[in-house]
Design a protein around this motif. Structure first.
Motif, PDB file in Angstrom:
ATOM      1  N   ALA A 112      10.594   3.231   5.314  1.00 28.39           N
ATOM      2  CA  ALA A 112       9.705   4.293   5.788  1.00 28.39           C
ATOM      3  C   ALA A 112       9.763   5.496   4.858  1.00 28.39           C
ATOM      4  CB  ALA A 112      10.127   4.717   7.194  1.00 28.39           C
ATOM      5  N   ASN A 113       8.632   6.169   4.750  1.00 29.43           N
ATOM      6  CA  ASN A 113       8.619   7.444   4.054  1.00 29.43           C
ATOM      7  C   ASN A 113       8.775   8.555   5.089  1.00 29.43           C
ATOM      8  OD1 ASN A 113       8.517   6.595   1.470  1.00 29.43           O
ATOM      9  ND2 ASN A 113       6.327   6.930   1.166  1.00 29.43           N
ATOM     10  N   PRO A 114       9.479   9.629   4.739  1.00 33.84           N
ATOM     11  CA  PRO A 114       9.812  10.670   5.736  1.00 33.84           C
ATOM     12  C   PRO A 114       8.581  11.258   6.425  1.00 33.84           C
ATOM     13  CG  PRO A 114      10.961  11.094   3.670  1.00 33.84           C
ATOM     14  CD  PRO A 114      10.050   9.926   3.428  1.00 33.84           C
TER      15      PRO A 114
ATOM     16  N   GLY B 265       9.244  -4.276   3.537  1.00 35.10           N
ATOM     17  CA  GLY B 265       9.385  -3.387   2.387  1.00 35.10           C
ATOM     18  C   GLY B 265       8.044  -3.210   1.699  1.00 35.10           C
ATOM     19  N   GLY B 266       8.074  -2.499   0.594  1.00 31.95           N
ATOM     20  CA  GLY B 266       6.776  -2.279  -0.063  1.00 31.95           C
ATOM     21  C   GLY B 266       6.913  -1.644  -1.414  1.00 31.95           C
ATOM     22  N   GLY B 267       5.872  -0.858  -1.720  1.00 29.41           N
ATOM     23  CA  GLY B 267       4.855  -0.285  -0.839  1.00 29.41           C
ATOM     24  C   GLY B 267       5.467   0.604   0.255  1.00 29.41           C
ATOM     25  N   THR B 268       4.635   0.912   1.209  1.00 35.70           N
ATOM     26  CA  THR B 268       5.055   1.810   2.288  1.00 35.70           C
ATOM     27  C   THR B 268       4.695   1.186   3.633  1.00 35.70           C
ATOM     28  OG1 THR B 268       4.555   3.670   0.811  1.00 35.70           O
ATOM     29  CG2 THR B 268       4.944   4.205   3.121  1.00 35.70           C
ATOM     30  N   PRO B 269       5.588   0.367   4.190  1.00 34.94           N
ATOM     31  CA  PRO B 269       5.275  -0.263   5.478  1.00 34.94           C
ATOM     32  C   PRO B 269       5.037   0.747   6.597  1.00 34.94           C
ATOM     33  CG  PRO B 269       7.228  -1.242   4.493  1.00 34.94           C
ATOM     34  CD  PRO B 269       6.862  -0.082   3.634  1.00 34.94           C
TER      35      PRO B 269
ATOM     36  N   ASN C 281       6.741  12.847  -8.039  1.00 31.86           N
ATOM     37  CA  ASN C 281       5.433  12.686  -7.396  1.00 31.86           C
ATOM     38  C   ASN C 281       5.548  12.056  -6.012  1.00 31.86           C
ATOM     39  OD1 ASN C 281       2.698  13.376  -7.737  1.00 31.86           O
ATOM     40  ND2 ASN C 281       2.137  11.228  -8.071  1.00 31.86           N
ATOM     41  N   ARG C 282       6.619  12.403  -5.314  1.00 37.50           N
ATOM     42  CA  ARG C 282       6.762  11.920  -3.942  1.00 37.50           C
ATOM     43  C   ARG C 282       5.775  12.646  -3.040  1.00 37.50           C
ATOM     44  NH1 ARG C 282       9.347   7.340  -2.958  1.00 37.50           N
ATOM     45  NH2 ARG C 282       9.557   8.097  -0.830  1.00 37.50           N
ATOM     46  N   ILE C 283       5.440  12.020  -1.932  1.00 43.60           N
ATOM     47  CA  ILE C 283       4.428  12.601  -1.048  1.00 43.60           C
ATOM     48  C   ILE C 283       5.031  13.643  -0.095  1.00 43.60           C
ATOM     49  CG2 ILE C 283       4.586  10.900   0.832  1.00 43.60           C
ATOM     50  CD1 ILE C 283       1.476  10.799   0.719  1.00 43.60           C
TER      51      ILE C 283
ATOM     52  N   PHE D  26       0.844  -1.203   0.000  1.00 43.97           N
ATOM     53  CA  PHE D  26       0.000   0.000   0.000  1.00 43.97           C
ATOM     54  C   PHE D  26       0.872   1.243   0.000  1.00 43.97           C
ATOM     55  CE2 PHE D  26      -2.385  -3.250   2.399  1.00 43.97           C
ATOM     56  CZ  PHE D  26      -3.496  -3.357   1.562  1.00 43.97           C
ATOM     57  N   CYS D  27       0.443   2.263  -0.729  1.00 44.49           N
ATOM     58  CA  CYS D  27       1.112   3.571  -0.702  1.00 44.49           C
ATOM     59  C   CYS D  27       0.026   4.636  -0.711  1.00 44.49           C
ATOM     60  CB  CYS D  27       1.993   3.766  -1.941  1.00 44.49           C
ATOM     61  SG  CYS D  27       3.410   2.657  -1.967  1.00 44.49           S
ATOM     62  N   ARG D  28       0.353   5.804  -0.170  1.00 43.80           N
ATOM     63  CA  ARG D  28      -0.643   6.885  -0.176  1.00 43.80           C
ATOM     64  C   ARG D  28      -0.704   7.577  -1.530  1.00 43.80           C
ATOM     65  NH1 ARG D  28       1.371   7.643   5.098  1.00 43.80           N
ATOM     66  NH2 ARG D  28      -0.137   6.889   6.612  1.00 43.80           N
ATOM     67  N   LYS D  29       0.403   7.506  -2.280  1.00 37.67           N
ATOM     68  CA  LYS D  29       0.492   8.234  -3.561  1.00 37.67           C
ATOM     69  C   LYS D  29       1.409   7.420  -4.468  1.00 37.67           C
ATOM     70  CE  LYS D  29       1.505  13.009  -4.871  1.00 37.67           C
ATOM     71  NZ  LYS D  29       2.169  14.243  -4.446  1.00 37.67           N
ATOM     72  N   ALA D  30       1.132   7.435  -5.774  1.00 38.62           N
ATOM     73  CA  ALA D  30       1.962   6.643  -6.694  1.00 38.62           C
ATOM     74  C   ALA D  30       3.113   7.493  -7.229  1.00 38.62           C
ATOM     75  CB  ALA D  30       1.108   6.148  -7.854  1.00 38.62           C
ATOM     76  N   CYS D  31       4.333   7.100  -6.947  1.00 33.74           N
ATOM     77  CA  CYS D  31       5.488   7.821  -7.503  1.00 33.74           C
ATOM     78  C   CYS D  31       5.579   7.522  -9.005  1.00 33.74           C
ATOM     79  CB  CYS D  31       6.764   7.382  -6.787  1.00 33.74           C
ATOM     80  SG  CYS D  31       6.671   7.675  -5.014  1.00 33.74           S
ATOM     81  N   HIS D  32       5.959   8.529  -9.779  1.00 30.00           N
ATOM     82  CA  HIS D  32       5.861   8.406 -11.241  1.00 30.00           C
ATOM     83  C   HIS D  32       6.760   7.333 -11.858  1.00 30.00           C
ATOM     84  CE1 HIS D  32       4.014  12.678 -11.774  1.00 30.00           C
ATOM     85  NE2 HIS D  32       3.121  11.758 -11.525  1.00 30.00           N
ATOM     86  N   TYR D  33       7.803   6.946 -11.139  1.00 24.58           N
ATOM     87  CA  TYR D  33       8.786   6.022 -11.712  1.00 24.58           C
ATOM     88  C   TYR D  33       8.610   4.590 -11.209  1.00 24.58           C
ATOM     89  CZ  TYR D  33      10.569   6.852  -7.057  1.00 24.58           C
ATOM     90  OH  TYR D  33      10.655   6.955  -5.693  1.00 24.58           O
ATOM     91  N   CYS D  34       7.662   4.388 -10.290  1.00 25.10           N
ATOM     92  CA  CYS D  34       7.675   3.142  -9.512  1.00 25.10           C
ATOM     93  C   CYS D  34       6.941   1.993 -10.200  1.00 25.10           C
ATOM     94  CB  CYS D  34       7.025   3.406  -8.161  1.00 25.10           C
ATOM     95  SG  CYS D  34       6.982   1.936  -7.129  1.00 25.10           S
ATOM     96  N   ASP D  35       7.586   0.831 -10.258  1.00 22.67           N
ATOM     97  CA  ASP D  35       6.880  -0.348 -10.787  1.00 22.67           C
ATOM     98  C   ASP D  35       6.814  -1.474  -9.748  1.00 22.67           C
ATOM     99  OD1 ASP D  35       9.462  -1.357 -10.839  1.00 22.67           O
ATOM    100  OD2 ASP D  35       9.183  -2.380 -12.750  1.00 22.67           O
ATOM    101  N   PHE D  36       6.974  -1.112  -8.469  1.00 26.32           N
ATOM    102  CA  PHE D  36       6.748  -2.128  -7.435  1.00 26.32           C
ATOM    103  C   PHE D  36       5.257  -2.407  -7.335  1.00 26.32           C
ATOM    104  CE2 PHE D  36      10.690  -0.187  -5.391  1.00 26.32           C
ATOM    105  CZ  PHE D  36      11.509  -1.141  -5.950  1.00 26.32           C
ATOM    106  N   HIS D  37       4.923  -3.507  -6.664  1.00 25.70           N
ATOM    107  CA  HIS D  37       3.504  -3.817  -6.504  1.00 25.70           C
ATOM    108  C   HIS D  37       2.944  -3.056  -5.299  1.00 25.70           C
ATOM    109  CE1 HIS D  37      -0.281  -5.673  -6.080  1.00 25.70           C
ATOM    110  NE2 HIS D  37       0.017  -6.102  -4.870  1.00 25.70           N
ATOM    111  N   PHE D  38       1.949  -2.206  -5.532  1.00 28.36           N
ATOM    112  CA  PHE D  38       1.284  -1.495  -4.436  1.00 28.36           C
ATOM    113  C   PHE D  38      -0.090  -1.032  -4.909  1.00 28.36           C
ATOM    114  CE2 PHE D  38       1.290   2.813  -6.066  1.00 28.36           C
ATOM    115  CZ  PHE D  38       2.280   2.773  -7.028  1.00 28.36           C
ATOM    116  N   SER D  39      -0.943  -0.683  -3.944  1.00 29.52           N
ATOM    117  CA  SER D  39      -2.231  -0.095  -4.268  1.00 29.52           C
ATOM    118  C   SER D  39      -2.367   1.188  -3.456  1.00 29.52           C
ATOM    119  CB  SER D  39      -3.351  -1.074  -3.883  1.00 29.52           C
ATOM    120  OG  SER D  39      -4.575  -0.383  -3.853  1.00 29.52           O
TER     121      SER D  39
HETATM  122  S1  SF4 Z   1       6.412   5.129  -1.979  1.00 31.82           S
HETATM  123 FE1  SF4 Z   1       7.857   3.569  -2.776  1.00 31.82          FE
HETATM  124  S2  SF4 Z   1       6.600   1.807  -3.326  1.00 31.82           S
HETATM  125 FE2  SF4 Z   1       5.200   3.558  -3.044  1.00 31.82          FE
HETATM  126  S3  SF4 Z   1       4.938   4.372  -5.111  1.00 31.82           S
HETATM  127 FE3  SF4 Z   1       6.619   5.512  -4.177  1.00 31.82          FE
HETATM  128  S4  SF4 Z   1       8.503   4.400  -4.752  1.00 31.82           S
HETATM  129 FE4  SF4 Z   1       6.748   3.042  -5.142  1.00 31.82          FE
END
Ligand code: SF4
Length: 375
Positions: free
Chosen positions: A93-95, A58-62, A130-132, A10-23
């Motif tokens: 972690a995200n800051p 890891g994630g996603g955003t644990p 597109n970082r949060i 799970f992530c709160r916002k989708a970063c523009h470059y990211c291809d990891f699995h998250f919703s």
């Molecule tokens: S926070 Fe991490 S996992 Fe989530 S979209 Fe951004 S780069 Fe991808």
């Protein structure tokens, strides 16, 4: 030694470059966390009689999970597996998620390492990605972490993006070094299919990434961080003395590990297991006590290619004696293929070790591919 990876998709916002699995929808969060705990039970016994030396969320955003949710998963792991008292337990972690109270809670439930997705100290770069979070949050978060019980932490930074000019990049490294961050994961931006970045380039909003800038920033990073006392122990990873990531090092050392959660993958007894990258399907299967995964038994050639690929990313490189333990046709192929690389100084052999020298590390992918055995 074994490791456990827990994927929190799970992530709160989708970063523009990211291809990891998250919703970005958290609607399945409670159900999915219960299923992760159930998968831990289903996987218990997969890696019998070995101590777990590393656990990595890891994630996603644990870090969007509460300490209570994380503790519940950690408790399940410690009930079902034997955890070393010295285990490295990391949370990505995200800051913007880290404050003093949360950091104290994380330490009290057993985490002893953080991996923080800073990516840049410039707002222009963070908005482009597109970082949060913003640059002020980046700095504040590192200061908070340094005042907390976490002396072992890592920061991710990304170079090579459209807005990351050389001046930004050099200042990013200077800031990281001035802040005395013990471990840095430094990634070159890549354009992955199905990402917003790929769409922007295809539609002409941005030009293709600049390879020359990529090379310049990679080389500057090596020179600068080395002068500041960091060791590039793997192509993308730099650490101060005694701060190497044990978890990642296990991936590069043929150690077995379990990957739990959607998109988690495992390496156990010479086979790879890939969990499905779909939250709803994962939940449905786990509820029926099935682990939704594909199994791939690795042939000696697969294991050889993988050994080459992972070990040559490290500063120590590969061991010739290990290569000699593969079937004779692979050993002979390696002996033949390495000669031209040694001749051109792209590979150095010193007794049992074979490694890529620092000035050639930017070409790691090409060098390793030329050693792969393709039937
Ligand atoms: S926070 Fe991490 S996992 Fe989530 S979209 Fe951004 S780069 Fe991808």
């Amino acid at each position: 030694m074994s490791g456990i990876y827990i994927h929190i998709p799970f992530c709160r916002k989708a970063c523009h470059y990211c291809d990891f699995h998250f919703s970005t929808s958290l609607s399945l969060k409670s159900e999915l966390l219960a299923c992760i705990e159930k998968e831990i039970e289903l996987q218990a016994g997969t890696i019998d009689n070995t101590k777990i030396e590393t656990i990595y969320f890891g994630g996603g955003t644990p870090s969007l999970l509460s300490a209570i949710e994380l503790e519940s998963i950690l408790n399940k792991i410690s009930h079902r597996f034997s955890i070393s008292t010295e285990a490295e337990i990391t949370l990505e972690a995200n800051p913007d998620d880290l404050d003093k109270a949360y950091l104290d809670e994380l330490a009290s439930i057993g985490f002893n390492r953080l991996s923080i997705g800073i990516q840049s100290f410039f707002d222009e770069d963070l908005q482009y990605m597109n970082r949060i979070h913003n640059s002020e949050e980046s700095i504040n978060c590192i200061r908070l972490v340094q005042e907390s019980q976490f002396d072992n932490f890592s920061v991710d930074l990304i170079f090579g993006g459209h807005t990351t000019n050389d001046e930004h990049w050099n200042k990013n490294l200077e800031k990281a070094s001035n802040l005395d961050i013990p471990h840095l994961s430094i990634y070159g931006l890549t354009v992955e299919p199905k990402t917003a970045l790929n769409h922007f380039i295809k539609s002409g909003k941005y030009p293709p990434l600049d390879d020359l800038k990529f090379g310049r920033q990679f080389s500057y990073t090596q020179a600068y961080l080395s002068s500041m006392g960091y060791e590039q122990y793997e192509v993308s990873n730099y650490s101060k003395k005694n701060y190497r990531s044990k978890h990642n090092s296990a991936y590069w050392s043929e150690k077995q590990y379990l990957g739990i959660g959607p998109s988690g993958h495992s390496f156990v007894n010479g086979a790879r297991f890939y969990n499905i990258s779909n939250n709803a399907k994962y939940v449905e299967a786990i509820k029926n006590s099935q682990i939704p995964q594909k199994k791939e038994i690795l042939s000696p050639t697969d294991l050889y290619n993988e050994y080459i690929m992972t070990r040559l990313r490290t500063i120590e490189g590969l061991r010739i004696s290990r290569i000699h333990s593969f079937p004779i046709f692979l050993k002979k192929y390696f002996e033949y293929a390495k000669e031209a690389l040694i001749e051109s100084n792209e590979l150095i052999q010193a007794e049992d070790q074979c490694y890529i020298p620092s000035d050639q590390r930017i070409f790691t992918d090409r060098i390793t591919q030329s050693l792969f055995y393709v039937a």
